[in-house]
Scaffold this motif. Structure first.
Motif, PDB file in Angstrom:
ATOM      1  N   TRP A   1      -8.019  -1.751   1.283  1.00  0.00           N
ATOM      2  CA  TRP A   1      -6.920  -2.434   0.589  1.00  0.00           C
ATOM      3  C   TRP A   1      -6.515  -3.703   1.342  1.00  0.00           C
ATOM      4  O   TRP A   1      -6.452  -4.792   0.773  1.00  0.00           O
ATOM      5  CB  TRP A   1      -5.749  -1.472   0.473  1.00  0.00           C
TER       6      TRP A   1
ATOM      7  N   TRP B   1      -8.066   4.411  -3.342  1.00  0.00           N
ATOM      8  CA  TRP B   1      -8.054   3.183  -2.556  1.00  0.00           C
ATOM      9  C   TRP B   1      -7.652   3.522  -1.130  1.00  0.00           C
ATOM     10  O   TRP B   1      -6.589   4.086  -0.895  1.00  0.00           O
ATOM     11  CB  TRP B   1      -7.067   2.172  -3.146  1.00  0.00           C
TER      12      TRP B   1
ATOM     13  N   PHE C   1       0.841  -1.201   0.000  1.00  0.00           N
ATOM     14  CA  PHE C   1       0.000   0.000   0.000  1.00  0.00           C
ATOM     15  C   PHE C   1       0.877   1.254   0.000  1.00  0.00           C
ATOM     16  O   PHE C   1       0.632   2.197  -0.767  1.00  0.00           O
ATOM     17  CB  PHE C   1      -0.916  -0.002   1.223  1.00  0.00           C
TER      18      PHE C   1
END
Length: 282
Positions: free
Chosen positions: A121, A116, A69
């Protein structure tokens, strides 16, 4: 299953589950279909194993997903934005306009295009069973196939897409935006069977309609032509949602349409347009 297809499925099976090649082959040879084999593996990884005492596959790692991420996250924000999304698509080897990303957006609870959140996520990829780019790449064909053939899953992704595609602060979708997303979803569902014809709009189970044809692929363009001619400011959430039921239940001559039912007026008008177009042979 051909040897080439089996080998390809083994690679995907191992990428998603982390299983050994030997176990992947056993599950695939028994269940034939990749998605069914993976489901069976997750239900009982040792069911077909020749070494029942082996450790089961570890769950996806939160730390690995956090690292990923952060790789794509906007340095000035707490989320992945458009630039990170483009980089992610490049790493996954997928076109940003591929319909499978609508399934990913649903799974990861993406609030809108190119955005996102960290929680979505991590929880989303964990739910899919991935914590690495190779595993994510292997999962995409499975999601694409499920979206094409599973009516219930298609509906979930379809409904999420309205909010996903809508601009922040807007209550409706612009006509061009709605057409773009319909243009991705409808042909995919029609080709795979998720939009197979049914007599019951409230039932996502496939129904045999041997004596009656349903929505035809060319009607998608008719719908777009109608919306373009009609004009208007946008597509409401009600019209978006009910259009899916309309596509699944209408027959190929539109003769089973009930004008007295609670359809949006836009769909009423389209039926008149379509009947006239059928009559004219256009």
């Amino acid at each position: 299953m051909t040897d080439k297809r089996l080998e390809d499925n083994i690679v995907q099976f191992c990428g998603v589950t982390g299983a050994t090649t030997r176990d992947a082959r056993k599950f695939l040879e028994k269940y034939k279909r990749l998605d069914m084999a993976i489901d069976a593996y997750y239900n009982d990884p040792t069911a077909l194993s020749s070494t029942p005492s082996r450790q089961t596959t570890s769950a996806p790692s939160t730390s690995k997903l956090t690292t990923l991420f952060n790789r794509y996250k906007d340095p000035d924000a707490d989320e992945i934005t458009v630039d990170g999304t483009i980089k992610l698509c490049e790493d996954l080897g997928v076109n940003p306009e591929d319909v499978v990303l609508l399934a990913v957006a649903y799974e990861l609870k993406s609030p809108r295009v190119g955005e996102w959140k960290k929680q979505g996520w991590i929880e989303g990829w964990k739910g899919i069973g991935c914590d690495s780019i190779p595993a994510m790449k292997a999962a995409l064909p499975l999601l694409r196939d499920k979206l094409a053939r599973d009516p219930t899953y298609f509906r979930k992704v379809y409904n999420h897409t309205f909010d996903f595609a809508r601009s922040e602060g807007q209550r409706s979708l612009g006509i061009e935006t709605a057409q773009a997303f319909w243009g991705l979803l409808l042909p995919h569902g029609l080709q795979g069977g998720a939009l197979s014809h049914t007599t019951d709009s409230g039932n996502d189970e496939d129904v045999s309609m041997e004596q009656e044809d349903g929505w035809k692929p060319e009607f998608v363009q008719w719908w777009f032509d109608f919306l373009t001619e009609k004009g208007g400011k946008g597509v409401s959430k009600d019209t978006w949602a009910m259009f899916l039921d309309f596509v699944r239940t209408i027959n190929s001559t539109f003769s089973n349409y009930d004008m007295e039912a609670a359809w949006p007026s836009t769909i009423d008008d389209f039926v008149e347009y379509a009947k006239a177009r059928l009559a004219s042979g256009a």
